[in-house]
Design an enzyme around this catalytic site. Structure first.
Site: not given
Length: 740
Positions: A200, A414-415, A618, A656, A679
Site C-alpha cells: 500500500r 512491526e505494523e 556488456s 566462519d 544486498h
C-alpha cells in the site's frame, strides 16, 4: 652411583612417555577422521526428533486463544501487558534470560475526537454522503474496548477536496496507462485505488508522484472475496463494512522515521516529524467496498481500458475524473486527522546460551503487535514461536544445551514499519554482523490452508528440503506422506518440477533489517493459499476487526495441524542451525541461483538489444564473476566434506566462511536511493515492497529505460550496476577460497 642410575632411568622413562604422547598427537593430527560417527549423527537426529515431537497442536491453539482475547496495537497498554506475559512464560519455560527492551519511536494513531471519513459534497458544500467510521464488531466482541477504527498509519492530515479518479491498483504501470495512453492527469485530483498486487505504501508514493492530493484505498470483492464463500462470521470472506488497516510509509529499511540508521533510544538525535523518512505528504484513508461502491457508481469520464481494470462491484469502473451527468458538480472530500507521536514500544528478547560457541547466534523472531485481534497476522506466528520456545525449554530441562546461542525475539511495532526489529538490529549491529549465523522469521504461520510456502536465501534450500521430508504432511489426502511430498505436488518450482517452489525474500516482515541491511542468512515459512485457483489477494479479512480466534478455529486450521507443521519446520531449522557441528548451508545452491538470476536479468535487457549495442553495454563481466563464484563454491564444497570434524579450529574456520558468505553480498553504500537496502543480489522491488527482486540495481536501472530523458546517462547507469554486481560476486567468491 646407584642413585645416578636411578635418575637416568627416570629421565629415560619420562622422555619415552613424552615421545609416545607426541607420536600419538601427530598421528591423531595427520590421520584425520573425515566423518562424524554414526552414534553422534543418531544422537543429533534423536534430539531433533524429541524437539518436534514435543510440539503439540493443542498448545498452539491455547496460546492463540489466550493472545487474541484483546487488541494489542503497538504502543498500547494491552500490547505492553502481552509483552510481560510472554516474558513471564519464557522464564517459566527455562530460557536463560528474557528481557524487555524498549525504544521510543514515531507511531501514528487516529484522532480520538475527530473521526476520519470520506464524503461527497454538493455545490453548497453540504455533505450528502459519508463513509463509515467503524467496523461492526463480530459476535462475542461487542464489549471489547480500545479497538482502533480503520485508518492508514502515517497518513498526512488534511481535508482535500476535488474530482475523483479511479486508478486501478495504483501501480506504476497503472499510472503509466492513465498518463501515457489515456491522457488523464491526476494532478490536483483525489484518486481511489483498490488494495492488492503491491504494498500500500507504494500505491501512495505513486499517487504522490502523479500529483494527486489524496488517495482512498478499498478492498474490492474481486481481490478479497472468494467465490461461493460467505462473509465472516458465516464464512471467511470479507464483509462489505470491513476496511484494511496498514501503514503507508516508504521507509526503504530505515526503521524509526526520526532516527534512520540508529536506535531510537533516549540519547538519540531525532529529526523533526515533518522531516521524518518516508512519511506521505498527502492524506490516505481506507474504506470498505460497500462505501467504495457508492463513490465509484457516480464516476464519469473514460471507460476502463480493459477487463483488468474492472473489479466485482456493480459499477462500470469508469475512470473519471469527476462524477457524471447531473452529479458532475459534486466533489469528494477527505477528512483525515491522524496524529503522529513518539511512543514507547517493547521487544521481548530471550536467550538460551550455547555450550560450545556461545558467540554464534541463531535468531527466531516474530512480531507481537497487531491492528486489532490479529489472529492470523501476527498471532498465529506468536503462538508458534511460543510453542517452539516451550519445546526448547523442555529439552533444556532434560540436560540438553545447544552448541550455539539461540535468541528468541517478540518484536513490537512491526505494523508501523518493522520498527521493533529494526531498532534492535541497529542497537546491536556491531555484534550481530560479527556473530549471527541466521535469522528465522516467525510472523503469521498461516495465510491460507492449501500448502507450505517458503521464502529464503539459497543457502537454506537444501536444509529446508531435508527437514520437510522428515515432517509429516498435515494435508488431507497426504496422511502417510511427508510435508515435502505434499508441498512438491501442490507447488512445484517453475524452474525445476522435481523440486518445490522456494521464493526470493522481499520485505514486509521483520527479517528485512537482518537480511537486506546486515546480510544475515534468513528464511520464513508458513501455510498459504492455492495461487493457481485462489485469485484473491492475501486472505480476505487481513488487518480487519474480523481476524479473530474463531476465524482460525472454524475456517483456516480447525485441527491446528498446519500451524503445528510450521512450528516443527521453524523449530527444526533453528535446531539444525544452532546444533550442527558444520553450519548446514549449501553454497552450491547459491552458485546455481546466481546463474539463473544473471541469465534472467540478461534476458530482460535483451528487450533493448539495439540500445545495448549502441551504448556498448556488456554482461560479460557479470557472467565471468558468476562462473568464478561457481568454481569457488565447488572447491569449497570439496574441502568442506574433507574437514576434520574433531579439529575445532578447522571446523570454526569453515563455519566462519559459511556464516560470512551472505555478508559478502552487502554493499555498504546501499542501492540507489535506498541506503538501507544493501544486498546486491536481493532487495524488495522498487515497485512492490512485498516482492523480492534479483540484481535490483540492474533491474531498476533498466526499468522503463526507453522513457528516460537522457538515454546515454540511463545506459551508463546500467553499466555501473553491472560493474557493482560483478565486483560483489567476485569478492564473495574470494571469501570462499582456502584461508592462507
Amino acid at each position: 652411583m646407584a642413585e645416578s642410575r636411578g635418575r637416568l632411568y627416570l629421565w629415560m622413562c619420562l622422555a619415552a612417555a613424552l615421545a609416545s604422547f607426541l607420536m600419538g598427537f601427530m598421528v591423531g593430527w595427520f590421520i584425520k577422521p573425515l566423518k562424524e560417527t554414526t552414534t553422534s549423527v543418531r544422537y543429533h537426529q534423536s534430539i531433533r526428533w524429541k524437539l518436534v515431537s514435543e510440539m503439540k497442536a493443542e498448545n498452539i491453539k491455547s496460546f492463540l486463544r489466550s493472545f487474541t482475547k484483546l487488541p494489542h496495537l503497538a504502543g498500547t497498554e494491552q500490547n505492553f501487558l502481552l509483552a510481560k506475559k510472554i516474558q513471564t512464560q519464557w522464564k517459566k519455560f527455562g530460557l536463560d534470560s528474557a528481557k524487555l527492551v524498549h525504544y521510543d519511536v514515531l507511531l501514528s494513531y487516529p484522532n480520538e475526537t475527530n473521526a476520519n471519513y470520506i464524503s461527497i459534497v454538493d455545490e453548497h458544500e453540504t455533505e450528502i454522503f459519508k463513509t463509515s467510521y467503524l467496523e461492526p464488531p463480530p459476535d462475542g466482541y461487542e464489549n471489547v474496548t480500545n479497538i482502533v477504527p480503520p485508518y492508514n498509519a502515517f497518513s498526512a492530515q488534511g481535508m482535500p477536496e476535488g474530482d475523483l479518479v479511479y486508478v486501478n491498483y495504483a501501480r506504476t504501470e497503472d499510472f503509466f496507462k492513465l498518463e501515457r495512453e489515456m491522457g488523464i492527469n491526476c494532478t490536483g485530483k483525489i484518486v481511489i485505488a483498490r488494495y492488492g498486487k503491491i504494498f500500500r505504501g507504494n500505491k501512495v508514493k505513486n499517487a504522490m508522484l502523479a500529483g494527486a492530493i489524496g488517495i482512498i484505498l478499498y478492498s474490492d470483492p474481486a481481490d478479497y472475496f472468494a467465490p461461493e464463500v460467505q462473509p465472516y462470521p458465516k464464512g471467511w470472506n470479507l464483509p462489505g463494512t470491513a476496511a484494511q488497516r496498514g501503514n503507508v510509509l516508504n521507509l526503504n529499511g530505515a526503521g524509526d522515521p526520526l532516527t534512520p540508521g540508529y536506535p531510537a533510544k533516549e540519547y538519540t538525535f531525532r529529526l523533526d516529524v515533518e522531516e521524518g523518512v518516508g512519511i506521505p505528504r498527502i492524506p490516505v484513508h481506507p474504506i470498505g467496498y460497500n462505501d467504495a461502491e457508492i463513490l465509484l457508481r457516480y464516476l464519469g469520464g473514460i471507460a476502463p481500458p480493459d477487463k483488468s481494470w474492472k473489479g466485482a462491484l456493480n459499477v462500470s469502473y469508469s475512470i473519471g475524473p469527476g462524477f457524471t451527468g447531473s452529479d458532475s458538480f459534486r466533489k469528494v472530500r477527505m477528512h483525515v486527522y491522524n496524529i503522529n507521536k513518539i511512543t514507547r514500544i517493547y521487544n521481548v528478547v530471550g536467550t538460551i546460551r550455547g555450550s560450545v560457541e556461545p558467540d554464534r547466534y541463531v535468531i527466531l523472531g516474530g512480531h507481537r503487535d497487531s491492528w486489532v485481534f490479529g489472529a492470523i497476522d501476527p498471532t498465529s506466528g506468536v503462538a508458534v514461536l511460543q510453542e517452539i520456545a516451550r519445546s526448547f525449554g523442555k529439552l533444556m530441562s532434560k540436560g540438553w544445551r545447544p552448541r550455539r546461542t539461540i535468541i528468541f525475539a517478540s518484536w513490537d511495532a512491526e505494523e508501523f514499519g518493522l520498527l521493533g526489529s529494526t531498532e534492535w538490529a541497529e542497537e546491536n549491529v556491531k555484534i550481530l554482523q560479527e556473530r549471527s549465523i541466521a535469522y528465522i522469521n516467525s510472523d503469521s504461520s498461516i495465510e491460507g490452508n492449501y500448502t507450505l510456502r517458503v521464502d529464503c536465501t539459497p543457502l537454506l534450500y537444501q536444509l529446508v528440503y531435508k527437514l520437510t521430508k522428515e515432517i509429516p504432511s498435515p494435508d488431507d489426502g497426504f496422511e502417510s506422506k511427508s510435508l515435502y511430498e505434499s508441498w512438491l505436488e501442490k507447488d512445484p518450482s517453475p524452474e525445476n518440477k522435481n523440486l518445490p517452489r522456494i521464493n526470493k525474500l522481499g520485505s514486509g516482515s521483520d527479517f528485512e533489517a537482518y537480511f537486506q541491511r546486515l546480510g544475515i542468512a534468513s528464511g520464513r515459512a508458513r501455510y498459504t493459499k492455492n495461487k493457481k485457483t485462489d485469485k484473491y489477494s492475501s486472505y480476505p479479512v487481513y488487518h480487519t476487526i474480523y481476524e479473530t480466534f474463531e476465524l482460525v478455529e472454524k475456517f483456516y486450521d480447525p485441527t491446528f495441524k498446519k500451524q503445528l507443521s510450521v512450528a516443527q519446520l521453524r523449530g527444526a531449522l533453528v535446531y539444525e542451525l544452532v546444533d550442527s557441528k558444520i553450519i548446514p548451508f549449501n553454497i552450491q545452491d547459491y552458485a546455481e541461483a546466481l546463474k539463473n538470476y544473471a541469465a534472467s536479468i540478461y534476458n530482460l535487457s535483451k528487450k533493448h538489444d539495439q540500445q545495448l549495442t549502441d551504448h556498448g553495454v556488456s554482461f560479460d563481466s557479470l557472467f565471468s564473476a558468476v562462473k568464478n563464484f561457481s568454481e569457488a563454491a565447488s572447491d569449497f564444497h570439496k574441502r568442506l566434506i574433507q574437514v576434520d570434524l574433531n579439529n575445532p579450529i578447522a571446523v570454526r574456520m569453515m563455519n566462519d566462511q559459511l556464516m560470512l558468505l551472505e555478508r559478502a553480498f552487502i554493499d555498504p553504500l546501499g542501492l540507489p536511493g535506498k541506503l538501507f537496502y544493501r544486498h546486491i543480489i536481493f532487495a524488495p522491488s522498487s515497485h512492490n515492497k512485498y516482492a523480492g527482486e534479483s540484481f535490483p540495481g540492474i533491474y531498476d536501472a533498466i526499468f522503463d529505460i526507453e522513457n528516460k530523458a537522457n538515454s546515454r546517462l540511463a545506459w551508463k547507469e546500467v553499466k555501473k550496476h553491472i560493474s557493482i554486481a560483478a565486483f560483489t560476486i567476485q569478492a564473495a567468491a574470494g571469501t570462499l577460497k582456502e584461508v592462507l
